[in-house]
Structure formats: C-alpha cells, structure tokens
Motif scaffolding. Structure first.
Motif, PDB file in Angstrom:
ATOM      1  N   ASN A 167      23.293 -49.189 -63.202  1.00 30.80           N
ATOM      2  CA  ASN A 167      22.763 -47.864 -63.536  1.00 30.80           C
ATOM      3  C   ASN A 167      21.383 -47.668 -62.929  1.00 30.80           C
ATOM      4  O   ASN A 167      21.270 -47.073 -61.871  1.00 30.80           O
ATOM      5  CB  ASN A 167      22.769 -47.596 -65.030  1.00 30.80           C
ATOM      6  N   VAL A 168      20.305 -48.143 -63.554  1.00 29.25           N
ATOM      7  CA  VAL A 168      18.984 -48.045 -62.927  1.00 29.25           C
ATOM      8  C   VAL A 168      18.216 -49.340 -63.116  1.00 29.25           C
ATOM      9  O   VAL A 168      18.371 -50.035 -64.117  1.00 29.25           O
ATOM     10  CB  VAL A 168      18.145 -46.871 -63.491  1.00 29.25           C
TER      11      VAL A 168
ATOM     12  N   VAL B 299      14.682 -41.023 -63.684  1.00 31.02           N
ATOM     13  CA  VAL B 299      14.398 -41.781 -62.459  1.00 31.02           C
ATOM     14  C   VAL B 299      13.214 -41.126 -61.748  1.00 31.02           C
ATOM     15  O   VAL B 299      12.655 -40.149 -62.237  1.00 31.02           O
ATOM     16  CB  VAL B 299      15.631 -41.857 -61.532  1.00 31.02           C
TER      17      VAL B 299
ATOM     18  N   THR C 254      23.671 -41.911 -61.192  1.00 26.74           N
ATOM     19  CA  THR C 254      23.438 -42.449 -62.531  1.00 26.74           C
ATOM     20  C   THR C 254      24.562 -42.072 -63.489  1.00 26.74           C
ATOM     21  O   THR C 254      25.268 -41.082 -63.299  1.00 26.74           O
ATOM     22  CB  THR C 254      22.104 -41.938 -63.105  1.00 26.74           C
TER      23      THR C 254
ATOM     24  N   SER D 274      21.074 -51.610 -60.078  1.00 23.13           N
ATOM     25  CA  SER D 274      21.273 -50.165 -60.192  1.00 23.13           C
ATOM     26  C   SER D 274      22.653 -49.775 -59.681  1.00 23.13           C
ATOM     27  O   SER D 274      23.440 -50.618 -59.254  1.00 23.13           O
ATOM     28  CB  SER D 274      20.204 -49.419 -59.389  1.00 23.13           C
ATOM     29  N   TYR D 275      22.895 -48.463 -59.687  1.00 20.03           N
ATOM     30  CA  TYR D 275      24.180 -47.950 -59.203  1.00 20.03           C
ATOM     31  C   TYR D 275      24.373 -48.191 -57.706  1.00 20.03           C
ATOM     32  O   TYR D 275      25.467 -47.987 -57.184  1.00 20.03           O
ATOM     33  CB  TYR D 275      24.313 -46.457 -59.521  1.00 20.03           C
TER      34      TYR D 275
ATOM     35  N   HIS E  41      21.132 -38.893 -69.111  1.00 17.99           N
ATOM     36  CA  HIS E  41      21.067 -39.927 -68.084  1.00 17.99           C
ATOM     37  C   HIS E  41      19.672 -40.531 -68.074  1.00 17.99           C
ATOM     38  O   HIS E  41      18.707 -39.905 -68.546  1.00 17.99           O
ATOM     39  CB  HIS E  41      21.365 -39.329 -66.702  1.00 17.99           C
TER      40      HIS E  41
ATOM     41  N   ASN F 153      16.634 -44.558 -58.243  1.00 15.52           N
ATOM     42  CA  ASN F 153      17.391 -45.541 -59.027  1.00 15.52           C
ATOM     43  C   ASN F 153      16.490 -46.475 -59.827  1.00 15.52           C
ATOM     44  O   ASN F 153      16.910 -47.553 -60.212  1.00 15.52           O
ATOM     45  CB  ASN F 153      18.317 -46.356 -58.117  1.00 15.52           C
TER      46      ASN F 153
ATOM     47  N   ASN G  43      23.901 -50.811 -70.727  1.00 20.81           N
ATOM     48  CA  ASN G  43      23.549 -50.657 -69.312  1.00 20.81           C
ATOM     49  C   ASN G  43      22.384 -51.527 -68.863  1.00 20.81           C
ATOM     50  O   ASN G  43      21.500 -51.081 -68.125  1.00 20.81           O
ATOM     51  CB  ASN G  43      23.239 -49.184 -69.008  1.00 20.81           C
TER      52      ASN G  43
ATOM     53  N   ARG H 161      22.277 -33.588 -66.911  1.00 27.25           N
ATOM     54  CA  ARG H 161      22.033 -35.029 -66.947  1.00 27.25           C
ATOM     55  C   ARG H 161      20.923 -35.393 -67.939  1.00 27.25           C
ATOM     56  O   ARG H 161      20.196 -36.369 -67.729  1.00 27.25           O
ATOM     57  CB  ARG H 161      21.666 -35.544 -65.542  1.00 27.25           C
TER      58      ARG H 161
END
Length: 322
Positions: free
Chosen positions: A246-247, A156, A227, A283-284, A153, A310, A242, A150
């Motif tokens: 996502n975050v 976080v 994520t 966020s997700y 990504h 997140n 994004n 990741r």
C-alpha cells in the motif's frame, strides 16, 4: 539489486538541490487530540528483529537477527487517511512541503495524458517517477486529480517533516523501526510477512503490491493499481492493517545500514543525523523482481523533505489517555 536505494521511492535531491527548498514552518496551532481509544495497545516485550533470509537486502542493514525488547505502546490500526490529514490541514492551515516546493513525484502510469505532456523533469535514476507541478496530498496525480473518492485511502505526498507536524498537532508520534517491526510481526516469530511465509495463502491476496512487469504493466490482480483503502485485506495478529504494501510508512529513526550493529537491544532507535529517515512496509509499487521490500524485516529510506505518491505514515502513542 542488492542496494540501499529502493526502486519504489524517489528522493527530492534527485530532481533538485536540497538548498532550493524552504524551511519547515513552525506549527503554532493547539494540538488536536487523536482518538486513542481507537488505537491498538501492545504490551511490548522481547522479539526477534531483522532477518538473514536469502531474499533480503544485506546492504540495507536488515540483519543480523537479534533479540530486542521494547516498552508498551499504542499504534493506530491504520495508516493516516486523507480524511484525517485533511482535518489537520483545515484546523491548522498547514502547507505541506510538496505544496511549498510546488511539485511532487507521481508514478508515470497514474498521471493523466495531459499531465504527462506537461512534465519537464524525470530523474534518470528512477525514470518511472515524474516531477509533477501541482501534485500534493489533495491532488495526488496532479492538478487534474482529486481525493474525493479516496478519503479512506492513506494520505500520500507527505514528507517526514509533514508527518512530524501532524503528530505534533494530534498528540501522537511516529513509530521507531523496532516498534514498527514488532507490530508488523503480529506475534509471529521469524516470518516473512505479517501473516506468515506464504505471499498468497490459499490463493488470497493479503497486501497491495505490484503484479505484472515493473514498471510498465500492472495487472492489478489484487484489486488496486494505486493505493487501497487503509482497511483493505485482512489484519495481522494484532489487528493492524496494511503493514505490507500500500504505502511506505515513515519511522522516527534516522536511517543507517548499520542499524542492528549500532543501536541498543532495549528500545532501539538510531538518532544520529544521516540525511535520510527510515521507511518501512513497501508500497503498491513493490515487486519481487525489483523492490522486494514488502517483507516485515525490509528497510528503506528517503530524505526528510521528499514526497511521493506512495509514501504515507502511521502514528503511535506512549500511554493511553496521554
């Protein structure tokens, strides 16, 4: 439902008294210059900020709608990644607040069975968040997890203070709420999302949010349970990725529900300490039935020392080459 507390984030104060933590350490390393050539440079100008839409949260201070003017600025097209944050840590030896506290919040469905069995503390206000010992940016679901697959990504488990330290090192800064919303709108006026008013135009997913019954079942029809890569989905009209879902992204402002009544219409920023910093984007974990805050005008907040699985951040700069 119409409250200032987002279901998608948990605050460190919900699990322990604020005085139990340590102070943020001084960052003494030389700055690591960000690649500003990779930034999107926006001209600034006037735009309509905020919303009065019926699906908003008036108690969060999403309105009234007003015309705001901001100066030109640069913005990263992506949230800061695990790879980028790892370079910062390697260069400086920085230790995040989650590491110094010894724990961070992990969403219950993402933790392994072994990790869940070891959890001893769950905030009653947001029981889907687990207080996981050993969870931090490089082990986002606890000691038995990894970011090896990741690296692209968003990072976080970073607090506002951690994000500020990264900015100091990289020669960047956090966006103000006004800059964030201007950028997220991508040149559109009064739209709900960075791409328009329809959540899934032509049936296509445009962001990483929750599908299913929150917080017990995520169908992940958008392709991601947690994520997503920072360049997932299509960018908005400014080439930015994004900004919805996502975050959550930390912003520079202190949070107040009176934001639109208390800040200027030229380069607004709320600077009076309130105990919470602003976050934008959702966020997700956001779902229309509970936390409908992946809309462009939506706002939320958390304490500057809080970290969850997140919350991340995106960086800005004032002038090219500086």
């Amino acid at each position: 439902m119409k409250s200032t507390q987002s279901c998608c984030s948990a605050s460190r104060e919900q699990a322990m008294p604020p005085e139990a933590g340590e102070n943020q350490p001084e960052l003494t390393q030389a700055a690591g210059r960000a690649e500003l050539d990779e930034f999107v440079w926006l001209e600034g100008g006037e735009f309509y900020m905020g919303t009065a839409a019926a699906d908003g949260f008036p108690a969060d201070g999403e309105g009234p709608v007003r015309k705001v003017r901001i100066d030109p600025f640069g913005i990263s097209p992506y949230a800061v990644t695990n790879r980028q944050f790892g370079a910062f840590v390697e260069a400086t030896g920085y230790v995040t607040e989650a590491e110094r506290f010894g724990w961070s919040f992990v969403f219950h469905l993402l933790a392994s069975e072994e990790t869940r069995a070891r959890v001893k503390n769950v905030p009653q206000q947001v029981p889907w968040w687990l207080v996981v010992d050993g969870a931090y940016w490089a082990k986002p679901e606890g000691p038995d997890s990894s970011i090896a697959d990741r690296l692209d990504h968003p990072v976080v488990h970073v607090s506002w203070n951690d994000a500020a330290a990264y900015c100091a090192w990289s020669g960047t800064r956090l966006l103000t709420e006004a800059e964030w919303e201007y950028a997220a709108r991508g040149g559109l006026t009064g739209r709900t999302y960075p791409w328009g008013d329809e959540l899934k135009p032509d049936g296509r997913h445009r962001c990483n949010i929750w599908q299913g019954k929150f917080p017990v079942k995520n169908n992940a029809s958008d392709g991601y349970v947690g994520t997503a890569p920072v360049d997932a989905y299509e960018p908005n009209g400014y080439g930015l990725y994004n900004l919805s879902g996502n975050v959550w992204e930390w912003c520079a402002d202190w949070f107040t529900p009176g934001y639109h009544r208390l800040t200027d219409t030229v380069n607004p920023q709320y600077t009076e300490q309130t105990g919470k910093r602003s976050m934008r984007g959702g966020s997700y974990l956001c779902h229309r039935s509970y936390c409908n805050r992946y809309r462009v005008a939506a706002r939320s907040s958390n304490t500057p020392d809080s970290s969850t699985g997140n919350i991340g951040f995106r960086v800005a700069a004032d002038r090219r080459g500086e």
